[in-house]
Design an enzyme around this catalytic site. Structure first.
Site, PDB file in Angstrom:
ATOM      1  N   TYR A 144      47.027 -25.471   1.814  1.00  0.00           N
ATOM      2  CA  TYR A 144      47.050 -26.375   2.967  1.00  0.00           C
ATOM      3  C   TYR A 144      47.730 -27.674   2.542  1.00  0.00           C
ATOM      4  O   TYR A 144      47.421 -28.226   1.480  1.00  0.00           O
ATOM      5  CB  TYR A 144      45.614 -26.650   3.418  1.00  0.00           C
ATOM      6  CG  TYR A 144      45.498 -27.568   4.614  1.00  0.00           C
ATOM      7  CD1 TYR A 144      45.979 -27.185   5.865  1.00  0.00           C
ATOM      8  CD2 TYR A 144      44.893 -28.827   4.499  1.00  0.00           C
ATOM      9  CE1 TYR A 144      45.855 -28.029   6.965  1.00  0.00           C
ATOM     10  CE2 TYR A 144      44.760 -29.661   5.599  1.00  0.00           C
ATOM     11  CZ  TYR A 144      45.251 -29.259   6.828  1.00  0.00           C
ATOM     12  OH  TYR A 144      45.121 -30.094   7.923  1.00  0.00           O
ATOM     13  N   ASP A 239      51.215 -30.941  -4.523  1.00  0.00           N
ATOM     14  CA  ASP A 239      50.300 -31.543  -3.563  1.00  0.00           C
ATOM     15  C   ASP A 239      48.992 -31.790  -4.293  1.00  0.00           C
ATOM     16  O   ASP A 239      48.175 -30.884  -4.477  1.00  0.00           O
ATOM     17  CB  ASP A 239      50.108 -30.607  -2.364  1.00  0.00           C
ATOM     18  CG  ASP A 239      49.130 -31.182  -1.349  1.00  0.00           C
ATOM     19  OD1 ASP A 239      48.456 -32.182  -1.669  1.00  0.00           O
ATOM     20  OD2 ASP A 239      49.030 -30.609  -0.243  1.00  0.00           O
ATOM     21  N   LYS A 267      42.723 -38.270  -0.149  1.00  0.00           N
ATOM     22  CA  LYS A 267      41.325 -38.121  -0.548  1.00  0.00           C
ATOM     23  C   LYS A 267      40.868 -39.181  -1.579  1.00  0.00           C
ATOM     24  O   LYS A 267      40.695 -40.312  -1.184  1.00  0.00           O
ATOM     25  CB  LYS A 267      41.061 -36.683  -0.992  1.00  0.00           C
ATOM     26  CG  LYS A 267      41.412 -35.723   0.186  1.00  0.00           C
ATOM     27  CD  LYS A 267      40.908 -34.318   0.104  1.00  0.00           C
ATOM     28  CE  LYS A 267      41.033 -33.648   1.454  1.00  0.00           C
ATOM     29  NZ  LYS A 267      42.048 -32.604   1.556  1.00  0.00           N
TER      30      LYS A 267
HETATM   31  C1  LIG Z   1      43.167 -32.444   2.689  1.00  0.00           C
HETATM   32  C2  LIG Z   1      44.474 -31.980   2.236  1.00  0.00           C
HETATM   33  C3  LIG Z   1      45.661 -32.399   2.849  1.00  0.00           C
HETATM   34  C4  LIG Z   1      45.667 -33.204   4.124  1.00  0.00           C
HETATM   35  O1  LIG Z   1      45.124 -34.471   3.959  1.00  0.00           O
HETATM   36  P1  LIG Z   1      44.563 -35.248   5.260  1.00  0.00           P
HETATM   37  O2  LIG Z   1      44.188 -36.587   4.715  1.00  0.00           O
HETATM   38  O3  LIG Z   1      43.421 -34.447   5.777  1.00  0.00           O
HETATM   39  O4  LIG Z   1      45.678 -35.331   6.231  1.00  0.00           O
HETATM   40  C5  LIG Z   1      46.857 -32.032   2.270  1.00  0.00           C
HETATM   41  N1  LIG Z   1      46.898 -31.283   1.147  1.00  0.00           N
HETATM   42  C6  LIG Z   1      45.779 -30.868   0.540  1.00  0.00           C
HETATM   43  C7  LIG Z   1      45.887 -30.080  -0.716  1.00  0.00           C
HETATM   44  C8  LIG Z   1      44.537 -31.170   1.075  1.00  0.00           C
HETATM   45  O5  LIG Z   1      43.442 -30.700   0.493  1.00  0.00           O
END
Ligand SMILES: *Cc1c(COP(=O)(O)O)cnc(C)c1O
Length: 432
Positions: A144, A239, A267
């Site tokens: 994601y 990411d 995060k």
């Molecule tokens: C949570 C998440 C996102 C998206 O971040 P948001 O602050 O919810 O937009 C993108 N990449 C990874 C790996 C994530 O866990």
């Protein structure tokens, strides 16, 4: 355990918020039941509207690595707020933040702050495309990268939880440039490179996946991607929205010893406020406006309250590297306890773990990619989730999510969690 207030709040929320929640997984749709409405949290504990206490393994999906309402973070926010909450003009604090990120994370020559992980990934992809002049990119099934259009193809996490295969509203034109292949499968990546030589701008990957449960990269996998990207002139994007500042001060790049070209954060970087960032090698980052022509902007980017929460959290992590060791020790203790509980009850299970990320799959096979995660007995997980919740343990409400430990957890909390897991597995008859 009474949850009347949560139930009536959920009913009320349904009349004004789609599905009663502002982010889908919170709705408990896959695990069933009514989501708990949270009133407050302190340290490792969440308190719901009915005043029930829960040991928290979500940590706001990662950010609350130090525990909730951590004194120095709250104090810094309080002080900063007195000087106004936003200016829309540069501040010294943004430089402090950028320098701190440069210090902590490898390969960040320049960094741009945004307000979410979604924005960070979306902007990094646009930059990789602008830099290479290519349109396509490769992502991995079950990873994601936020909810920007290009990424909502086989995107794990909430989509997997809700069993959404294709997302209405994403045009064919957009999704044709998104190439996907299974996590940990190198031949599949090589096949895509072969079929689309010279067309691929980027490979984006969660270096440790956390959106199909916790899944580790196979030994050498990230290194191989690194080599392929160099060979093909492709931008390698890590990411690190989950892994950044969580696996170690330098995130997965440092923990696993692999260099990315661009890195995205979210995060933990915001310490519980809405913050994201993307950064990387100067050669690429210099194409971002106003240095270059790849446009990217944000009214609240670098917001002072968000920056002070993030800065204070990161600084604590940088100054106290033992925290990572403590978190890992706690997580290993939990891992061993969970494995023992599963063995004792005769439940086939896989506990994947790295640093303070961990997840439990009810599977007889190793869980190494999305299809093995999806083949696990997720019906069992859903019952396990509720059995744990009734015992005051708040797990992510989906088998497709990693659990995150926070450093306010005590040995006693972990023992209670393991005890609850043992009871829960027996209660749901998981071994039969
Ligand atoms: C949570 C998440 C996102 C998206 O971040 P948001 O602050 O919810 O937009 C993108 N990449 C990874 C790996 C994530 O866990």
């Amino acid at each position: 355990m009474y949850t009347e207030k949560s139930q009536s709040l959920f009913e009320r929320a349904g009349h004004c918020i789609p599905g009663g929640v502002n982010s889908p997984v919170r709705a408990f749709k896959s695990v069933g039941g009514t989501p708990l409405f949270i009133k407050k949290a302190k340290g490792a504990y969440l308190y719901d509207a009915d005043n029930n206490a829960y040991i928290d393994y979500i940590a706001s999906w990662g950010p609350m690595i130090l525990g909730h309402a951590h004194g120095p973070v709250i104090e810094a926010i309080r002080e900063k707020a007195l000087e106004s909450t936003s200016y829309g003009a540069p501040t010294e604090l943004e430089i402090d933040m950028a320098e701190l990120i440069q210090d902590m994370a490898p390969n960040v020559d320049l960094v741009r702050m945004v307000s979410s992980g979604t924005e960070a990934c979306m902007s990094a992809l646009r930059l990789a495309r602008g830099y290479t002049g290519r349109n396509k990119f490769i992502k991995f099934e079950g990873c994601y990268h936020g909810h920007a259009d290009a990424f909502l193809v086989k995107a794990g996490s909430g989509l997997a939880t809700l069993d959404i295969q294709t997302v209405p509203g994403i045009t064919g034109g957009v999704s044709q440039d998104t190439l996907t292949c299974p996590y940990n499968d190198l031949a599949a990546v090589e096949g895509l490179l072969e079929a689309h030589r010279g067309e691929i701008a980027a490979i984006i990957i969660e270096p440790v996946a956390g959106n199909m449960g916790c899944i580790l990269p196979a030994p050498g996998y990230l290194e191989s991607l690194r080599h392929l990207c160099i060979r093909e002139g492709i931008v390698l994007i890590f990411d690190e929205v989950m892994t950044g500042f969580r696996l170690s001060a330098g995130g997965a790049q440092q923990t696993l010893g692999v260099d990315a070209d661009l890195v995205t954060f979210g995060k933990v970087i915001g310490g519980g406020l809405p913050v994201g960032a993307f950064g990387g090698k100067k050669e690429i980052m210099k194409h971002i406006a106003p240095l270059g022509n790849v446009y990217q902007a944000g009214t609240l980017s670098g917001n002072p309250i968000a920056m002070i929460a993030g800065y204070t959290t990161l600084k604590i992590l940088q100054d106290n590297p033992d925290i990572y060791h403590e978190l890992e020790t706690k997580t290993l203790y939990l891992r061993d306890g969970l494995r023992h509980a599963c063995r004792q009850s005769g439940t086939p299970a896989v506990v994947n773990q790295l640093g303070s990320m961990i997840s439990l799959h009810f599977s007889e096979q190793p869980v190494t990619n999305f299809s093995s995660a999806a083949a696990s007995r997720n019906d069992l997980f859903n019952r396990f989730f509720h059995a744990m919740l009734r015992r005051g343990i708040y797990l992510p409400p989906s088998a497709f999510e990693s659990w995150f430990l926070n450093n306010a957890l005590t040995r006693e909390d972990l023992d209670r969690t393991i005890g609850a897991a043992t009871e829960s597995l027996l209660e749901i008859g998981a071994g039969n």
